[in-house]
Design an enzyme around this catalytic site. Sequence first.
Site, PDB file in Angstrom:
ATOM      1  N   HIS A  24       4.162   0.692  13.222  1.00 56.42           N
ATOM      2  CA  HIS A  24       4.782   0.743  11.896  1.00 56.42           C
ATOM      3  C   HIS A  24       4.473   2.042  11.162  1.00 56.42           C
ATOM      4  CE1 HIS A  24       7.433  -1.803   9.823  1.00 56.42           C
ATOM      5  NE2 HIS A  24       6.624  -2.369   8.962  1.00 56.42           N
ATOM      6  N   TYR A  69       2.757  -0.526  -0.309  1.00 54.34           N
ATOM      7  CA  TYR A  69       3.022  -1.242   0.938  1.00 54.34           C
ATOM      8  C   TYR A  69       4.462  -1.025   1.362  1.00 54.34           C
ATOM      9  CZ  TYR A  69      -1.542  -3.403   0.939  1.00 54.34           C
ATOM     10  OH  TYR A  69      -2.897  -3.605   0.988  1.00 54.34           O
ATOM     11  N   ASN A  71       7.079  -2.669   2.006  1.00 47.04           N
ATOM     12  CA  ASN A  71       8.227  -3.270   1.326  1.00 47.04           C
ATOM     13  C   ASN A  71       8.396  -2.776  -0.118  1.00 47.04           C
ATOM     14  OD1 ASN A  71       6.059  -4.568   0.176  1.00 47.04           O
ATOM     15  ND2 ASN A  71       6.816  -6.642   0.503  1.00 47.04           N
TER      16      ASN A  71
END
Length: 201
Positions: A24, A69, A71
């Site tokens: 990620h 973060y 999102n």
Amino acid sequence: MPDKRVRLVAGLGTPGDTYARTRHNSGFMVVDALSEEFSIPVEKKKFEVVYGRGIIKGVDVVLAKPMAYMNRSGPPVQNLLNYFRILCDDLLVIYDDIDLAFGRLKINVKGGHGGHKGIKSIIESFGKDDIPRLRIGVGRSESGISVSDYVLGRFSDKEKKDLDRMIKRARDAAVTILCDGMSEGMNRFNEKRTISESGKV
């Protein structure tokens, strides 16, 4: 006349040592590679972003890593873009993509989020999906683990053998986009072969 436009390269990832060099964080790794290659320290902090400004082959560039973060990547990137008065067309977002085979790159000028929470946040923040992007293939899990656990996991031993080449190639793709445009980037880097199959460095 020299080009006075400023470009913003935003690599997406999740902050913290726990997630360093996970799938990620591929976007972070490419920004770090650009930082190292062109001696642009990414150390300044503003709007929940660490960033640095410098020159890449004559192009004025801001390299950025959102520290919110994943999102919540959109608002920090938008705030930095507005701060430097950069046009949306001069933004390049770099992020991992499980729908691409490991080592494959894909450059797009627009598109949906494909379930990626980082690019989804950016699309929602800007209210549009025609945002230039460089997607880095990390493939899908073959062991049946959840998508979240997979992308937040580290690369396999087999993948690690090609990881540095993949990041370097993604770095070169970003440089091509910045210096020669999206079309040239797509012509050179939108291949169906993976990094192992192509053998390119």
